[in-house]
Design a protein around this motif. Structure first.
Motif, mmCIF file in Angstrom:
data_model
loop_
_atom_site.group_PDB
_atom_site.id
_atom_site.type_symbol
_atom_site.label_atom_id
_atom_site.label_comp_id
_atom_site.label_asym_id
_atom_site.label_seq_id
_atom_site.Cartn_x
_atom_site.Cartn_y
_atom_site.Cartn_z
ATOM 1 N N ILE A 433 47.635 -42.662 68.596
ATOM 2 C CA ILE A 433 48.777 -41.751 68.541
ATOM 3 C C ILE A 433 48.603 -40.799 67.368
ATOM 4 C CG2 ILE A 433 50.264 -43.527 69.540
ATOM 5 C CD1 ILE A 433 51.610 -43.756 66.782
ATOM 6 N N TYR A 434 49.249 -39.642 67.482
ATOM 7 C CA TYR A 434 49.232 -38.639 66.422
ATOM 8 C C TYR A 434 50.673 -38.312 66.058
ATOM 9 C CZ TYR A 434 44.387 -38.064 67.874
ATOM 10 O OH TYR A 434 43.071 -38.289 68.186
ATOM 11 N N GLY A 435 51.153 -38.964 65.035
ATOM 12 C CA GLY A 435 52.530 -38.746 64.623
ATOM 13 C C GLY A 435 53.516 -39.439 65.539
ATOM 14 N N SER A 436 54.745 -38.936 65.564
ATOM 15 C CA SER A 436 55.823 -39.573 66.319
ATOM 16 C C SER A 436 55.886 -39.042 67.735
ATOM 17 C CB SER A 436 57.154 -39.341 65.607
ATOM 18 O OG SER A 436 57.396 -37.956 65.476
ATOM 19 N N GLY A 437 56.831 -39.608 68.517
ATOM 20 C CA GLY A 437 57.024 -39.180 69.895
ATOM 21 C C GLY A 437 56.311 -40.064 70.899
ATOM 22 N N TYR A 438 55.685 -41.127 70.439
ATOM 23 C CA TYR A 438 54.943 -42.027 71.322
ATOM 24 C C TYR A 438 55.688 -43.339 71.521
ATOM 25 C CZ TYR A 438 50.823 -39.038 70.647
ATOM 26 O OH TYR A 438 49.944 -37.986 70.620
#
Length: 812
Positions: A433-438
């Protein structure tokens, strides 16, 4: 007399072996010897009798023979005490003796190792060395000896780390006698190299896949594995497996051509799937194979082209395979079975439940004898078998099996992925994952192997890296790194399965670098002037990154400008179809204020600057031509451009637009013309890859000559067909038959857009116009049709270099 006899005996031995006994070792100056001998008138005599001493005697470190100093060379003694004399005295310096078997230094055997004869012989403590010996610095220039002499021929030594030829390190490449170990200049080879017809990786025969001359090659035991199709076997009536002799990097359906060997008709490949080990591929076809038919399978991969036969048998039932089964209770389930012909081809698709001849035999009424549908209560079971008949003749039947019923419950975690979507794709799992929102999502299967809804809980094993919501699986990064997360499948409050997975947590993708191709530009404000600058943007992971690129024009020190300053115009445009690439255009005119400016490009927290110096042009010293493109793209609506001519000063600054003084001409392409200084390309007369030369002159002097290449980035429409035998009805139309049979590709790929397209019109030639009329209307009969061109529903035209042959059968 005893002493005399001893001396005489020793002398006799010495005469035969050229060695005097130990009683006469050189250097014997004992009181006994001194009192017994003396030198008289240059001769050695008995001190008492005055008679000349016979034989060899060493007296006062001198060697006498029959009373006289021994002339020439003579060895005296034996073993480690042997000495070498010359003209009666110990020989000075180095000297070999006894046919080069001994080496002396100052008359005594040379201690330790020493070579002689230009290095051809090796001595140890004065004697020729025994056995094999590597002599010298092994890191520099060692030599190999055998029994004191340089070893002839090839020989490995030093635990097979060195290769010698005639005692010296071998030259060039050389293998051992088995050809399994490679030496380079006498030492174990380093790196990947081909020697004669074999490849070596370091010193050993190469095995694996390697890059060679720009190509990937597979090597086994040093030899290149050539591409062969080992077998082609049908899996079922519409698919086959092609097995290769080596792994294939990649391939698509264009690598295969499958043809009915008897009729020459193509059997069109629908899709190709490469196996995980890349040594086989599954071919799917639009149409089923014909029974008792042989197909020629041509496979072309790179420069390799091989042919094999695909033999199809009777496609008649020979066996029925059924296993004991467990079904979901109180649910209609069809009995699972598989039908194969005598070649093992799966022909189940032709013998589905309800098909004539297929029946299900059982003493129970819980299974439908025709449809095979089973509905059992929880915990109950029945016995049944599958029978396939032709009239009353049994073609194949299965063994009797037991079917049991259970309630379906989620029992295993079958898949997981991290996703930003509400509908995760478990067929393409992701773990980064790359940062939030996952969120982390999981999938379950029941005890029967079917996907089923599951109740999951999630638990981060390292909240310092990421917190995972227990119920929703939402991932909140707290840092970066790898976080283990425990997934639990829960049924009726009990955990029935767990899986701990690792998720790599990265910082959100963001701009990390902005790079301009130049750090400074020089523009004129005497007249309109401009330059383009290429700019690239990347994220912190080194990947191209698209973002909004803002610009700001400041003074030379990077500070805000006064309001009355007319700054250069700066425009930023993204480059089409090139992620993270931009073109920055900087333009001036006669109103632009002279000075040095700082142009700052900003994205996120990153920025890049370059300077633009604007100044009046000096005295004109030369000409410069502008606005001549490098390429002309056939997809553009307008294929015209007008070169501009300017005078420029010594620094290259534009002085004045003198386009009216220029003469523009083109050459090398009949499809390009010039009128009034405007160059126009005729689409009908050029093609991608063509070039032409633009020449700009002032009078007879050439100012610029530039080659322009014609390109075409227009999406390419191609088509293939699911089959080449078309069956229609009278009053039907050829175009409709083709529409139902066509597969449209855009730039070689089937897309959502291409799937919506059909055939609007057809250009063709028929062998019988009474069957296929000139307008495509169909009448009863059979004809061969050659399709030259089709027009798609979006008016794109697909032209076939070789007309496509179809057999058209028309019935009432």
């Amino acid at each position: 007399m005893k002493n005399y006899k001893l001396i005489k005996t020793a002398a006799a031995v010495a005469l035969g072996a050229s060695v005097i006994t130990a009683a006469l070792v050189p250097g014997s100056t004992s009181a006994f010897a001194a009192s017994k001998y003396k030198v008289s008138k240059g001769k050695l005599v008995n001190a008492k009798t005055g008679k000349v001493v016979k034989g060899y005697v060493v007296y006062n470190s001198k060697l006498y023979y029959n009373g006289k100093l021994k002339t020439g060379y003579k060895t005296v003694g034996s073993g480690k005490t042997i000495k070498l004399y010359f003209n009666g005295s110990l020989k000075k310096g180095y000297k070999t003796a006894k046919e080069n078997k001994l080496l002396f230094y100052n008359g005594s055997l040379k201690k330790g190792y020493k070579t002689a004869g230009n290095g051809e012989r090796l001595y140890k403590d004065g004697y020729l060395d025994k056995g094999y010996e590597v002599y010298g610095d092994v890191d520099k220039d060692p030599s190999l000896y055998y029994n004191g002499y340089l070893k002839s021929g090839y020989k490995t030594a030093n635990n097979a780390t060195l290769m010698f030829y005639n005692g010296k390190l071998s030259e060039g490449y050389k293998t051992d006698k088995n050809g399994t170990v490679l030496y380079n200049e006498g030492r174990l080879n380093k790196g990947f190299v081909k020697v004669e017809d074999k490849f070596y990786n370091d010193a050993e025969l190469a095995n694996g896949t390697f890059e060679y001359e720009g190509k990937k090659i597979e090597i086994k035991d040093g030899m290149v594995v050539s591409l062969n199709v080992e077998s082609v076997k049908a899996i079922d009536t519409t698919s086959a497996k092609v097995s290769f002799s080596k792994a294939i990097d990649s391939l698509d359906k264009s690598a295969f051509e499958v043809v009915n060997k008897a009729t020459g008709e193509k059997h069109v490949v629908k899709a190709v799937t490469l196996s995980e080990d890349k040594k086989s591929a599954t071919l799917e076809f639009y149409n089923a194979f014909a029974a008792n038919t042989t197909y020629t399978v041509n496979t072309k991969i790179g420069e390799d082209n091989v042919t094999n036969d695909l033999v199809i048998g009777s496609l008649k039932p020979s066996s029925v395979e059924v296993a004991n089964q467990t079904v979901q209770a109180d649910t209609n389930t069809v009995l699972d079975y598989k039908v194969k012909d005598e070649s093992g081809v799966d022909i189940t698709a032709s013998y589905q439940p309800g098909t004539t001849g297929v029946s299900f035999e059982s003493a129970s009424t819980a299974i439908n004898k025709t449809t095979g549908v089973i509905n059992l209560a929880k915990g109950s079971s029945i016995k049944a078998k599958v029978v396939i008949k032709d009239a009353d003749k049994v073609l194949a039947e299965s063994s009797e099996v037991t079917i049991s019923a259970q309630e379906a419950v989620a029992s295993t975690i079958s898949a997981w992925t991290v996703t930003t979507s509400v509908t995760p794709d478990f067929s393409k799992p992701a773990s980064t994952i790359y940062g939030s929102g996952y969120s982390l999502k999981a999938q379950a299967k029941d005890q029967l192997g079917n996907v089923i809804a599951g109740n999951f809980t999630y638990e981060s094993q390292n909240n310092g890296v990421a917190v995972v919501d227990k119920t929703t699986g939402t991932i909140t990064p707290m840092g970066t790194g790898v976080v283990p997360v425990k997934i639990s499948l829960v049924n009726d409050g009990k955990v029935v399965d767990t899986k701990t997975v690792e998720i790599k947590v990265n910082a959100a993708k963001a701009v990390d670098s902005i790079k301009a191709e130049k750090s400074s530009l020089l523009l004129s404000n005497t007249s309109a002037d401009s330059q383009d600058l290429a700019v690239s943007v990347k994220d912190q992971y080194g990947n191209a990154f698209s973002t909004e690129l803002n610009k700001e024009v400041l003074d030379k020190d990077g500070k805000a400008l006064a309001k009355d300053v007319n700054v250069p115009t700066v425009k930023v445009e993204s480059v089409a179809e090139k992620t993270g690439e931009y073109t920055v255009n900087i333009a001036t005119d006669s109103t632009t204020t002279a000075g040095t400016y700082t142009v700052k490009l900003v994205a996120g927290e990153k920025s890049a600057t370059f300077t633009v110096t604007v100044k009046p042009s000096g005295e004109a010293t030369s000409y410069v031509a502008k606005e001549i493109p490098t390429t002309v793209d056939l997809k553009e609506a307008s294929l015209s451009f007008s070169p501009k001519l300017y005078t420029s000063d010594a620094e290259g600054l534009t002085v004045k637009d003198v386009t009216s003084d220029a003469t523009v001409s083109v050459s090398d392409n009949e499809g390009v013309t010039v009128s009034g200084g405007t160059v126009t390309v005729n689409k009908e007369k050029v093609k991608a890859g063509d070039t032409f030369t633009v020449v700009v002159k002032v009078g007879l002097n050439t100012v610029a000559s530039k080659v322009v290449t014609i390109v075409d980035t227009t999406s390419k429409y191609t088509a293939d067909f699911k089959g080449y035998t078309l069956t229609g009805e009278i009053k039907g139309n050829l175009t409709n038959l083709l529409s139902n049979n066509v597969r449209v590709l855009i730039d070689g790929k089937e897309t959502d857009v291409s799937k919506t397209l059909n055939v609007k019109s057809t250009k063709f030639v028929a062998t019988d116009s009474t069957v296929v009329k000139n307008d495509g209307e169909l009448a009863e009969g059979t004809a061969t049709v050659y399709v030259q061109e089709i027009t798609l529903s979006n008016d794109k035209v697909v032209t076939f270099n070789t007309p496509v042959k179809f057999t058209v059968n028309v019935t009432k």
